[in-house]
Write a protein that holds these residues in place. Structure first.
Motif, PDB file in Angstrom:
ATOM      1  N   GLU A 114     -10.634  30.869  64.334  1.00  0.00           N
ATOM      2  CA  GLU A 114     -11.101  29.562  63.874  1.00  0.00           C
ATOM      3  C   GLU A 114     -10.529  29.246  62.491  1.00  0.00           C
ATOM      4  N   SER A 115     -10.402  30.263  61.655  1.00  0.00           N
ATOM      5  CA  SER A 115      -9.854  30.037  60.313  1.00  0.00           C
ATOM      6  C   SER A 115      -8.395  29.598  60.379  1.00  0.00           C
ATOM      7  N   TYR A 116      -7.671  30.054  61.379  1.00  0.00           N
ATOM      8  CA  TYR A 116      -6.283  29.602  61.559  1.00  0.00           C
ATOM      9  C   TYR A 116      -6.228  28.172  62.080  1.00  0.00           C
ATOM     10  N   ARG A 117      -7.169  27.835  62.971  1.00  0.00           N
ATOM     11  CA  ARG A 117      -7.205  26.469  63.518  1.00  0.00           C
ATOM     12  C   ARG A 117      -7.687  25.448  62.493  1.00  0.00           C
ATOM     13  N   GLU A 118      -8.631  25.851  61.658  1.00  0.00           N
ATOM     14  CA  GLU A 118      -9.266  24.944  60.682  1.00  0.00           C
ATOM     15  C   GLU A 118      -9.252  25.572  59.286  1.00  0.00           C
ATOM     16  N   PRO A 119      -8.051  25.765  58.702  1.00  0.00           N
ATOM     17  CA  PRO A 119      -8.001  26.471  57.409  1.00  0.00           C
ATOM     18  C   PRO A 119      -8.677  25.709  56.265  1.00  0.00           C
ATOM     19  N   ILE A 120      -8.562  24.403  56.234  1.00  0.00           N
ATOM     20  CA  ILE A 120      -9.177  23.642  55.142  1.00  0.00           C
ATOM     21  C   ILE A 120     -10.697  23.755  55.211  1.00  0.00           C
ATOM     22  N   GLN A 121     -11.248  23.587  56.397  1.00  0.00           N
ATOM     23  CA  GLN A 121     -12.700  23.698  56.577  1.00  0.00           C
ATOM     24  C   GLN A 121     -13.171  25.114  56.229  1.00  0.00           C
ATOM     25  N   THR A 122     -12.387  26.113  56.611  1.00  0.00           N
ATOM     26  CA  THR A 122     -12.739  27.502  56.319  1.00  0.00           C
ATOM     27  C   THR A 122     -12.787  27.747  54.818  1.00  0.00           C
ATOM     28  N   TRP A 123     -11.759  27.311  54.108  1.00  0.00           N
ATOM     29  CA  TRP A 123     -11.738  27.501  52.652  1.00  0.00           C
ATOM     30  C   TRP A 123     -12.821  26.672  51.981  1.00  0.00           C
ATOM     31  N   GLU A 124     -13.066  25.470  52.480  1.00  0.00           N
ATOM     32  CA  GLU A 124     -14.123  24.624  51.921  1.00  0.00           C
ATOM     33  C   GLU A 124     -15.474  25.332  52.023  1.00  0.00           C
ATOM     34  N   THR A 125     -15.747  25.929  53.168  1.00  0.00           N
ATOM     35  CA  THR A 125     -17.019  26.618  53.375  1.00  0.00           C
ATOM     36  C   THR A 125     -17.075  27.931  52.602  1.00  0.00           C
ATOM     37  N   ASN A 126     -16.076  28.769  52.777  1.00  0.00           N
ATOM     38  CA  ASN A 126     -16.134  30.119  52.227  1.00  0.00           C
ATOM     39  C   ASN A 126     -15.965  30.172  50.713  1.00  0.00           C
ATOM     40  N   LYS A 163     -29.393  25.567  38.013  1.00  0.00           N
ATOM     41  CA  LYS A 163     -30.420  24.573  37.704  1.00  0.00           C
ATOM     42  C   LYS A 163     -31.851  25.076  37.874  1.00  0.00           C
ATOM     43  N   ILE A 164     -32.036  26.299  38.408  1.00  0.00           N
ATOM     44  CA  ILE A 164     -33.408  26.783  38.574  1.00  0.00           C
ATOM     45  C   ILE A 164     -33.914  27.331  37.244  1.00  0.00           C
ATOM     46  N   ASN A 165     -35.234  27.460  37.127  1.00  0.00           N
ATOM     47  CA  ASN A 165     -35.838  27.767  35.841  1.00  0.00           C
ATOM     48  C   ASN A 165     -36.209  29.241  35.647  1.00  0.00           C
ATOM     49  N   LYS A 166     -35.517  30.139  36.318  1.00  0.00           N
ATOM     50  CA  LYS A 166     -35.776  31.566  36.140  1.00  0.00           C
ATOM     51  C   LYS A 166     -34.529  32.356  36.508  1.00  0.00           C
ATOM     52  N   LYS A 167     -34.551  33.636  36.175  1.00  0.00           N
ATOM     53  CA  LYS A 167     -33.447  34.499  36.566  1.00  0.00           C
ATOM     54  C   LYS A 167     -33.532  34.758  38.063  1.00  0.00           C
ATOM     55  N   CYS A 168     -32.370  34.875  38.679  1.00  0.00           N
ATOM     56  CA  CYS A 168     -32.304  35.040  40.121  1.00  0.00           C
ATOM     57  C   CYS A 168     -31.152  35.990  40.447  1.00  0.00           C
ATOM     58  N   ALA A 169     -31.413  36.974  41.282  1.00  0.00           N
ATOM     59  CA  ALA A 169     -30.366  37.886  41.737  1.00  0.00           C
ATOM     60  C   ALA A 169     -29.693  37.267  42.957  1.00  0.00           C
ATOM     61  N   ILE A 170     -28.390  37.513  43.095  1.00  0.00           N
ATOM     62  CA  ILE A 170     -27.667  36.993  44.260  1.00  0.00           C
ATOM     63  C   ILE A 170     -26.735  38.071  44.807  1.00  0.00           C
ATOM     64  N   VAL A 171     -26.744  38.186  46.122  1.00  0.00           N
ATOM     65  CA  VAL A 171     -25.822  39.065  46.841  1.00  0.00           C
ATOM     66  C   VAL A 171     -24.928  38.139  47.667  1.00  0.00           C
ATOM     67  N   ILE A 172     -23.621  38.206  47.413  1.00  0.00           N
ATOM     68  CA  ILE A 172     -22.674  37.330  48.108  1.00  0.00           C
ATOM     69  C   ILE A 172     -21.896  38.145  49.127  1.00  0.00           C
ATOM     70  N   LEU A 173     -22.022  37.766  50.388  1.00  0.00           N
ATOM     71  CA  LEU A 173     -21.286  38.392  51.480  1.00  0.00           C
ATOM     72  C   LEU A 173     -20.497  37.304  52.166  1.00  0.00           C
ATOM     73  N   SER A 174     -19.267  37.133  51.792  1.00  0.00           N
ATOM     74  CA  SER A 174     -18.464  36.052  52.362  1.00  0.00           C
ATOM     75  C   SER A 174     -17.079  36.579  52.685  1.00  0.00           C
ATOM     76  N   LEU A 175     -16.374  35.851  53.520  1.00  0.00           N
ATOM     77  CA  LEU A 175     -15.058  36.255  53.968  1.00  0.00           C
ATOM     78  C   LEU A 175     -14.018  35.216  53.615  1.00  0.00           C
ATOM     79  N   ILE A 176     -12.847  35.685  53.300  1.00  0.00           N
ATOM     80  CA  ILE A 176     -11.699  34.800  53.107  1.00  0.00           C
ATOM     81  C   ILE A 176     -10.587  35.320  54.017  1.00  0.00           C
ATOM     82  N   HIS A 177     -10.119  34.484  54.907  1.00  0.00           N
ATOM     83  CA  HIS A 177      -9.002  34.840  55.793  1.00  0.00           C
ATOM     84  C   HIS A 177      -7.779  34.039  55.370  1.00  0.00           C
ATOM     85  N   ILE A 178      -6.688  34.733  55.167  1.00  0.00           N
ATOM     86  CA  ILE A 178      -5.440  34.010  54.855  1.00  0.00           C
ATOM     87  C   ILE A 178      -4.329  34.481  55.764  1.00  0.00           C
TER      88      ILE A 178
END
Length: 143
Positions: free
Chosen positions: A103-115, A128-143
């Motif tokens: 899908e990333s090959y078929r729709e590379p712009i949409q893939t990069w926009e999302t990922n 913009k939130i009013n406290k400290k917040c932890a974040i775990v990022i699990l994302s993929l980039i296909h090129i």
């Protein structure tokens, strides 16, 4: 650290009443994580695309189990900001991505926009939130 029979055991007290935001909660991993977080007593807010009829999300009946279920594309920045600010999470698990290589090959712009840009929009929303917040990022980039 608590220890169980097979190694470290999760401290359920830590998760009790924590506000957990999960992006990509309608996907396979997001569905399991949403269920697990509910089982340990967390308040779960999910942001994700509409699930397929035969998805794990639907099979687990998660729309009735999690606190806030938002059908939302993370690229819809103004809506994303509203959800993040209203929920005011303690911890974020960012799983929203377009992970399919073909899908990333078929729709590379949409893939990069999302990922890539979707991740940036989420981070910008969290500023913009009013406290400290932890974040775990699990994302993929296909090129």
């Amino acid at each position: 650290m608590l220890h169980g029979k097979y190694g470290p055991k999760m401290n359920n007290k830590f998760w009790k009443n924590k506000k957990i935001l999960i992006t990509g909660h309608t996907g396979f991993k997001g569905s399991w994580l949403s269920l697990w977080m509910k089982m340990v007593g967390a308040n779960v807010c999910g942001i994700g695309l509409k699930p397929n009829d035969d998805s794990l999300f639907n099979k687990l009946n998660l729309s009735k189990k999690i606190d806030f279920h938002n059908v939302l594309n993370i690229n819809q920045f103004s809506n994303l900001k509203k959800v993040v600010q209203n929920f005011n999470p303690d911890i974020v698990f960012h799983l929203a991505a377009q992970p399919l290589v073909r899908e990333s090959y078929r729709e590379p712009i949409q893939t990069w926009e999302t990922n890539v840009m979707g991740s940036i929009k989420l981070l910008e929303s969290l500023k913009k939130i009013n406290k400290k917040c932890a974040i775990v990022i699990l994302s993929l980039i296909h090129i």
